[in-house]
Each structure stands twice: as C-alpha cells, then as structure tokens.
Design a protein around this motif. Structure first.
Motif, short mmCIF file in Angstrom:
data_model
loop_
_atom_site.label_atom_id
_atom_site.label_comp_id
_atom_site.label_asym_id
_atom_site.label_seq_id
_atom_site.Cartn_x
_atom_site.Cartn_y
_atom_site.Cartn_z
N ARG A 120 0.83 -1.21 0.00
CA ARG A 120 0.00 0.00 0.00
C ARG A 120 0.86 1.25 0.00
O ARG A 120 1.99 1.24 0.50
CB ARG A 120 -0.93 0.01 1.23
N ILE A 121 0.30 2.30 -0.57
CA ILE A 121 0.94 3.61 -0.53
C ILE A 121 0.28 4.42 0.58
O ILE A 121 -0.95 4.56 0.61
CB ILE A 121 0.81 4.35 -1.88
N TYR A 122 1.10 4.92 1.48
CA TYR A 122 0.62 5.74 2.59
C TYR A 122 1.15 7.16 2.45
O TYR A 122 2.23 7.39 1.87
CB TYR A 122 1.09 5.17 3.94
N VAL A 202 5.79 3.60 0.08
CA VAL A 202 5.21 2.30 -0.26
C VAL A 202 5.65 1.31 0.82
O VAL A 202 6.85 1.07 1.00
CB VAL A 202 5.66 1.81 -1.64
N VAL A 203 4.67 0.74 1.54
CA VAL A 203 4.97 -0.02 2.76
C VAL A 203 4.44 -1.44 2.67
O VAL A 203 3.29 -1.67 2.29
CB VAL A 203 4.36 0.68 4.00
N ASN A 204 5.29 -2.40 3.06
CA ASN A 204 4.85 -3.80 3.17
C ASN A 204 3.83 -3.94 4.29
O ASN A 204 3.87 -3.21 5.28
CB ASN A 204 6.04 -4.71 3.50
N GLY A 205 2.95 -4.94 4.17
CA GLY A 205 1.90 -5.14 5.16
C GLY A 205 2.42 -5.37 6.56
O GLY A 205 1.87 -4.85 7.53
N ILE A 219 -3.56 5.52 0.73
CA ILE A 219 -4.09 6.25 -0.42
C ILE A 219 -4.12 5.39 -1.68
O ILE A 219 -4.69 5.79 -2.69
CB ILE A 219 -3.32 7.56 -0.68
N TYR A 220 -3.52 4.18 -1.58
CA TYR A 220 -3.60 3.25 -2.71
C TYR A 220 -3.24 1.85 -2.22
O TYR A 220 -2.31 1.68 -1.43
CB TYR A 220 -2.65 3.65 -3.85
N THR A 221 -3.98 0.87 -2.71
CA THR A 221 -3.69 -0.54 -2.41
C THR A 221 -3.48 -1.28 -3.71
O THR A 221 -4.34 -1.22 -4.61
CB THR A 221 -4.85 -1.19 -1.63
#
Length: 280
Positions: A120-122, A202-205, A219-221
């Motif tokens: 996901r983008i945070y 961009v972050v890993n779960g 803001i994006y998955t």
C-alpha cells in the motif's frame, strides 16, 4: 545376605537400568520424530499469535510439536534451512526464493502457501494519489525483491511506467515519470518512519502493521491480479525433504479455517489467507 540374594538384586537392578534406558531412548526418539523446527522472522505479536494457533492445531490434530527459531533479517532463514538447523521456514515470496536459489545454489522449494500482504501507498500529506505533486519524494524499500514490487505498485497507481522486461524492476527501469517523482530507497523497516518527511511511502503489510498504520487510510492498495500469486508467502523446505510427513502435517495445520480466522483477527486487512485465493 546370601550371595544368591545379592546376585538376584544385581540382576533386577541391571534389568531396571536397561529398561529405563530403552524406554527413555524410545520416548526421546519418538518425540524428536514428531517435532518440527520452523524458522520465522522476529515480528509482531499478531504474527506470533497466528503461529500459536497453527502450533495448537498441529499438536491437537497431528501430534506434531512445533518449535520456533526467530531471525532478525531476511538473509538468515534460508541459510539455516539449507544447513539443516531448521526443517522449514515461512517468510518469503516466490521471486525472493527464485533469486535466492540462483545466488546461493540452493534447492529450496515452496510446500504450502500461507498469506499475502498487499502493498500500500501511505501518506500523511495527501489523501489521493492524484494529489501528489511534481518533484515529490516517495520512499520504497531498498531490497531487490520489495523495491521491484513497490515500483510496480507505483506503476499500478499511475505515477510511473516501467520497462517490464526484467523480473526485478529498479529505478533504471522507469521509462515514464510525468511528475518527475523522486524515488527514495530506504530499508523496508524504515518505510513507515519516513512518512513525516516524504510525500508518500510504499509499505509492506507487516511493517505497516508493526507501525500501527491503518490500511483503510492508505491512499492506494495494489490490486490482486493474475500476476499477484508470485507475492504470496509460503512455507519452504529443502527439496529432498518436501515429502516428509512432519512437513506435510505442518502445512495441513496451517491451511485451516482456524488459521484463516486468526489471520483476520490479528491483521485485519493487512494480510489475507492465500492458499485458496483465486488470482484472476
């Protein structure tokens, strides 16, 4: 005490010693045969709780005792598996293993899918990907596997375009970057921590979860599609051992409704049980 009585006593003692030794050896051998050593990453309490559920199922249904060995970085679990220090590990996805086997001339194989963690983008500054301005800085993990996946997430979000001819994408593969986004490569564990300074990350779960980032506020998955199965995590074993009963029993213990419920309970939407997902 007569010599006969003494001889009888010594015979009884000798028999007792032999019996104790035999049954002790038999019990130890049986116990070792029903024990499996699993290598996992030192992680969150939530991840530990999922594996506790798996261990409970393994013992209750298959009489299998699960022992864990925890590792602090991604270079360790496959080394331990190849050397025989552990029986299986569970931490990697398919591109990571393929790259590892080639680089290390190892013969490790996947024996059972576990979970998938959508990237996901945070952002602390923007609520939509389209709001990210020109010349903005976006952080991505700096290891080959996760950077490639992060760049493909940015491509899916419409921020960049890649030359997709390479298995592992890097910054050199960016062929279109209309907003002139600056890609900042940082350690995967640091991607949540740089959000105060970057436009987005961009972050890993797993790192999102351990940093208490709310996936609903991403803001994006990255969507699941026909290419997503490669990002599934799995239980891995040395190829020569893949058909051992203890390994098959562990996989069966993991791939249960009880585990699926525990994954949802512990991780919400950060992770999904992957063994029966349909990738289209």
């Amino acid at each position: 005490m007569s010599k006969l009585v003494k001889r009888i006593i010594w015979i009884v003692v000798a028999i007792a010693i032999v019996c104790v030794g035999y049954f002790s050896f038999f019990h130890t051998s049986k116990s070792e045969a029903n024990t499996i050593k699993v290598g996992i990453m030192s992680g969150s309490k939530q991840e530990d709780n999922i594996w506790k559920q798996v261990a409970k199922t393994a013992e209750d249904k298959y009489g299998l005792k699960v022992q864990f060995k925890r590792f602090s970085d991604y270079s360790q679990p496959n080394k331990a598996l190849s050397s025989g220090d552990i029986d299986v590990n569970a931490f990697q996805n398919y591109p990571f293993l393929e790259n590892w086997n080639k680089a290390n001339k190892s013969d490790i194989v996947a024996v059972g899918d576990t979970v998938i963690e959508p990237m996901r983008i945070y952002s602390y500054k923007y609520k939509l990907v389209t709001e990210i301005p020109k010349n903005a800085k976006i952080a991505v993990p700096n290891d080959t596997n996760n950077e490639s996946r992060a760049l493909r997430t940015l491509q899916s979000a419409g921020l960049i375009k890649l030359n997709d001819t390479h298995q592992f994408a890097s910054k050199k593969d960016i062929v279109s970057n209309p907003k002139n986004i600056k890609i900042d490569e940082v350690d995967a564990s640091q991607t949540p921590r740089v959000l105060d300074d970057e436009a987005a990350s961009v972050v890993n779960g797993n790192f999102a979860q351990s940093s208490s980032l709310n996936p609903k506020k991403a803001i994006y998955t990255a969507p699941f599609d026909k290419n997503s199965h490669q990002w599934v995590n799995f239980i891995a074993a040395n190829k020569k051992d893949k058909d051992k009963k203890i390994i098959k029993d562990l996989v069966k213990a993991y791939q249960t409704e009880a585990t699926k419920k525990e994954i949802k309970k512990q991780t919400g939407i950060n992770q999904q049980a992957a063994w029966d997902l349909k990738f289209k």
